[in-house]
Design an enzyme around this catalytic site. Structure first.
Site, PDB file in Angstrom:
ATOM      1  N   LYS A   1      55.347  34.358  49.962  1.00 27.89           N
ATOM      2  CA  LYS A   1      54.418  35.249  49.277  1.00 27.89           C
ATOM      3  C   LYS A   1      55.237  36.347  48.619  1.00 27.89           C
ATOM      4  O   LYS A   1      56.346  36.666  49.062  1.00 27.89           O
ATOM      5  CB  LYS A   1      53.458  35.883  50.306  1.00 27.89           C
ATOM      6  CG  LYS A   1      52.163  36.362  49.743  1.00 27.89           C
ATOM      7  CD  LYS A   1      51.104  35.279  49.657  1.00 27.89           C
ATOM      8  CE  LYS A   1      49.821  35.785  49.072  1.00 27.89           C
ATOM      9  NZ  LYS A   1      48.776  34.776  49.022  1.00 27.89           N
TER      10      LYS A   1
ATOM     11  N   GLY B   1      30.079  38.402  49.201  1.00 27.13           N
ATOM     12  CA  GLY B   1      31.046  38.407  48.099  1.00 27.13           C
ATOM     13  C   GLY B   1      30.836  37.231  47.164  1.00 27.13           C
ATOM     14  O   GLY B   1      31.136  36.087  47.525  1.00 27.13           O
ATOM     15  N   VAL B   2      30.258  37.518  45.982  1.00 28.02           N
ATOM     16  CA  VAL B   2      29.998  36.434  45.024  1.00 28.02           C
ATOM     17  C   VAL B   2      30.912  36.607  43.808  1.00 28.02           C
ATOM     18  O   VAL B   2      30.475  36.631  42.667  1.00 28.02           O
ATOM     19  CB  VAL B   2      28.505  36.365  44.622  1.00 28.02           C
ATOM     20  CG1 VAL B   2      27.689  35.777  45.747  1.00 28.02           C
ATOM     21  CG2 VAL B   2      27.971  37.756  44.250  1.00 28.02           C
ATOM     22  N   GLY B   3      32.217  36.735  44.093  1.00 30.10           N
ATOM     23  CA  GLY B   3      33.226  36.819  43.031  1.00 30.10           C
ATOM     24  C   GLY B   3      33.582  35.420  42.566  1.00 30.10           C
ATOM     25  O   GLY B   3      32.731  34.518  42.542  1.00 30.10           O
TER      26      GLY B   3
ATOM     27  N   VAL C   1      35.242  32.868  43.847  1.00 28.21           N
ATOM     28  CA  VAL C   1      34.991  31.738  44.755  1.00 28.21           C
ATOM     29  C   VAL C   1      33.527  31.717  45.205  1.00 28.21           C
ATOM     30  O   VAL C   1      32.873  30.661  45.193  1.00 28.21           O
ATOM     31  CB  VAL C   1      35.927  31.806  45.992  1.00 28.21           C
ATOM     32  CG1 VAL C   1      35.628  30.660  46.945  1.00 28.21           C
ATOM     33  CG2 VAL C   1      37.384  31.776  45.569  1.00 28.21           C
TER      34      VAL C   1
HETATM   35  P1  NAD Z   1      37.056  38.090  43.906  1.00 28.19           P
HETATM   36  O1  NAD Z   1      37.705  39.403  43.852  1.00 28.19           O
HETATM   37  O2  NAD Z   1      36.769  37.359  42.631  1.00 28.19           O
HETATM   38  O3  NAD Z   1      35.667  38.194  44.710  1.00 28.19           O
HETATM   39  C1  NAD Z   1      35.484  38.987  45.841  1.00 28.19           C
HETATM   40  C2  NAD Z   1      34.096  39.583  45.739  1.00 28.19           C
HETATM   41  O4  NAD Z   1      33.799  40.281  46.952  1.00 28.19           O
HETATM   42  C3  NAD Z   1      33.963  40.592  44.599  1.00 28.19           C
HETATM   43  O5  NAD Z   1      32.828  40.274  43.803  1.00 28.19           O
HETATM   44  C4  NAD Z   1      33.788  41.935  45.314  1.00 28.19           C
HETATM   45  O6  NAD Z   1      32.981  42.847  44.617  1.00 28.19           O
HETATM   46  C5  NAD Z   1      33.136  41.471  46.610  1.00 28.19           C
HETATM   47  N1  NAD Z   1      33.272  42.427  47.728  1.00 28.19           N
HETATM   48  C6  NAD Z   1      34.350  43.153  48.079  1.00 28.19           C
HETATM   49  N2  NAD Z   1      34.078  43.901  49.168  1.00 28.19           N
HETATM   50  C7  NAD Z   1      32.801  43.623  49.504  1.00 28.19           C
HETATM   51  C8  NAD Z   1      31.931  44.084  50.525  1.00 28.19           C
HETATM   52  N3  NAD Z   1      32.337  44.966  51.438  1.00 28.19           N
HETATM   53  N4  NAD Z   1      30.677  43.609  50.579  1.00 28.19           N
HETATM   54  C9  NAD Z   1      30.254  42.700  49.664  1.00 28.19           C
HETATM   55  N5  NAD Z   1      31.021  42.234  48.666  1.00 28.19           N
HETATM   56  C10 NAD Z   1      32.281  42.690  48.581  1.00 28.19           C
HETATM   57  O7  NAD Z   1      37.979  37.195  44.868  1.00 28.19           O
HETATM   58  P2  NAD Z   1      37.940  35.610  45.046  1.00 28.19           P
HETATM   59  O8  NAD Z   1      39.032  35.015  44.249  1.00 28.19           O
HETATM   60  O9  NAD Z   1      36.552  35.126  44.908  1.00 28.19           O
HETATM   61  O10 NAD Z   1      38.383  35.485  46.570  1.00 28.19           O
HETATM   62  C11 NAD Z   1      37.483  35.779  47.622  1.00 28.19           C
HETATM   63  C12 NAD Z   1      38.200  35.657  48.953  1.00 28.19           C
HETATM   64  O11 NAD Z   1      38.715  34.334  49.103  1.00 28.19           O
HETATM   65  C13 NAD Z   1      39.400  36.591  49.102  1.00 28.19           C
HETATM   66  O12 NAD Z   1      39.491  36.979  50.449  1.00 28.19           O
HETATM   67  C14 NAD Z   1      40.577  35.703  48.739  1.00 28.19           C
HETATM   68  O13 NAD Z   1      41.765  36.159  49.367  1.00 28.19           O
HETATM   69  C15 NAD Z   1      40.118  34.379  49.318  1.00 28.19           C
HETATM   70  N6  NAD Z   1      40.733  33.234  48.668  1.00 28.19           N
HETATM   71  C16 NAD Z   1      40.581  33.049  47.322  1.00 28.19           C
HETATM   72  C17 NAD Z   1      41.176  31.951  46.708  1.00 28.19           C
HETATM   73  C18 NAD Z   1      41.005  31.684  45.240  1.00 28.19           C
HETATM   74  O14 NAD Z   1      41.270  30.542  44.804  1.00 28.19           O
HETATM   75  N7  NAD Z   1      40.555  32.644  44.453  1.00 28.19           N
HETATM   76  C19 NAD Z   1      41.929  31.043  47.480  1.00 28.19           C
HETATM   77  C20 NAD Z   1      42.045  31.246  48.869  1.00 28.19           C
HETATM   78  C21 NAD Z   1      41.445  32.354  49.440  1.00 28.19           C
END
Ligand code: NAD
Length: 369
Positions: free
Chosen positions: A80, A180-182, A184
């Site tokens: 990392k 969290g509806v980002g 993923v």
């Molecule tokens: P992202 O930043 O696109 O989405 C995260 C979402 O969570 C955001 O919409 C944010 O506003 C919301 N959030 C943050 N704090 C919050 C809270 N306290 N309450 C409610 N919502 C909250 O990130 P992502 O890429 O969707 O990743 C999500 C998780 O999955 C992370 O922990 C990331 O490390 C993990 N992950 C992602 C990937 C990937 O391919 N993107 C791969 C492995 C693991």
């Protein structure tokens, strides 16, 4: 604890510090274990308060990558990188190209990718300087955004958990609470909707909430602090880490916890607390490995179908971890560790034999280079 002692206690092979005053780059790359192959893991940009914080983060994250690759059956090691800086103000082409040059100097021992606060554009700058980068845009022969594959893997993990608890893989009529509806979480909501599930969700980002409202009729919004106590079949953490802790676990009204967020358990012992509460926990680093699997396909020529086939294996792997957990009477998070460590150990062992390579230097022989 001094850095070398930290590395020793966590099993790291190499930690490299870089700086380039010309563009303000300050970065650390940690290579945890390369038994299975080159260390692969994303580059995170974060405004760490100090160097110590950044070091602790990169050591912890790189070790996690070793376990994720091992349990996923990938021929990759764990690594990392962290860039110390403010992603809103400190990003530049020069900074990422300079970082790319340092990655190149490690000769393929470390391969980077996107992570928190680094984007496809940043990856493109890194790619200008080194081939040791994955998650490159599809127009350059890369695999692009990993989120849909991470979501698919998480969905397979949810299916495996539902199979264990309800005896059928179907999600029709099940209620899933997504935190969290980002990137993923939103993709996961699509897959759940196609499977006939009901969704309850929360987020702190107004744009994300609005997008959900426009996209789904089967999804209901709740406030961030209500998500834990929402009555549901599956709680799916897809925001940040440590959301399963002493305050939140007693509130849970679900039978399953299965989500994409990294490091969901605040402490290891919370795996046992979930077990004691009779909640089936699908280990985070196993069911969120779809994105890593997807980028690993880039080495052999990326294709969506190959990637999906590999990500689908998360269903069987999750059931296997549940089986180990039951057989050994250990929490599921420990069972995933056992599975990863077993693979690492067995792959180390096959390297014991001398293969008799023709140009191998024999004792006493003069060096040729
Ligand atoms: P992202 O930043 O696109 O989405 C995260 C979402 O969570 C955001 O919409 C944010 O506003 C919301 N959030 C943050 N704090 C919050 C809270 N306290 N309450 C409610 N919502 C909250 O990130 P992502 O890429 O969707 O990743 C999500 C998780 O999955 C992370 O922990 C990331 O490390 C993990 N992950 C992602 C990937 C990937 O391919 N993107 C791969 C492995 C693991």
């Amino acid at each position: 604890m001094p850095t070398l002692e930290k590395m020793y206690s966590m099993g790291h092979e190499e930690v490299v510090f870089f700086q380039d005053r010309s563009c303000g780059l300050k970065a650390i790359i940690a290579i945890h274990d390369t038994t299975l192959g080159p260390a692969l893991g994303g580059t995170r940009m974060w405004p760490y308060n100090n160097e110590e914080e950044a070091l602790v983060d990169v050591l912890r994250l790189s070790r996690g990558m070793t376990y994720k690759a091992a349990v996923s059956g990938l021929n990759l090691g764990g690594g990392k990188a962290v860039i110390i800086g403010n992603p809103k103000t400190d990003k530049s082409e020069a900074l990422f190209r300079s970082f790319g040059r340092f990655v190149e100097s490690l000769n393929g021992r470390y391969i980077t990718a996107e992570d928190v606060n680094t984007s496809v554009e940043d990856i493109e700058h890194i790619f200008t300087e080194t081939n040791y980068v994955t998650g490159v845009a599809q127009q350059y022969g890369g695999s692009g955004n990993p989120a849909p594959y991470t979501a698919l893997g998480t969905f397979r993990g949810i299916e495996a958990s539902v199979t264990k608890v309800f005896g059928s893989r179907s999600l029709a009529g099940k209620t899933v609470a997504i935190q969290g509806v980002g990137a993923v979480g939103f993709e996961l909501a699509k897959l759940l909707t196609e499977a006939g599930a009901n969704i309850v969700y929360t987020d702190i980002n107004e744009r994300g909430i609005q997008k959900m409202k426009e996209s789904f009729t089967n999804a209901k919004y709740v406030n961030p602090n209500e998500i834990f106590s929402t009555a549901c079949d599956i709680y799916s953490p897809c925001a940040l880490g440590a959301s399963l802790n002493d305050e939140t676990i007693p509130q849970l009204k679900c039978k399953i916890v299965a989500g994409a967020a990294n490091n969901q358990l605040k402490e290891d012992r919370h795996g046992l607390v979930l077990k004691q509460k009779n909640i089936v926990y699908a280990p985070d680093y196993l069911i969120n490995a779809g994105g890593l699997m997807n980028v690993s396909i880039e080495f052999e020529g990326w294709a969506d179908s190959k990637s999906r086939r590999m990500v689908d294996t998360i269903y069987d792997k999750t059931l296997e971890v549940f089986r180990i957990s039951e057989e050994q009477e250990i929490p599921v998070n420990k069972a995933a560790d056992v599975m990863a460590e077993k693979r690492l150990e067995s792959m180390k062992n096959i390297k014991n034999s001398y293969l008799g390579k023709v140009n191998h230097r024999m004792p006493g022989q003069k060096r040729r280079f």
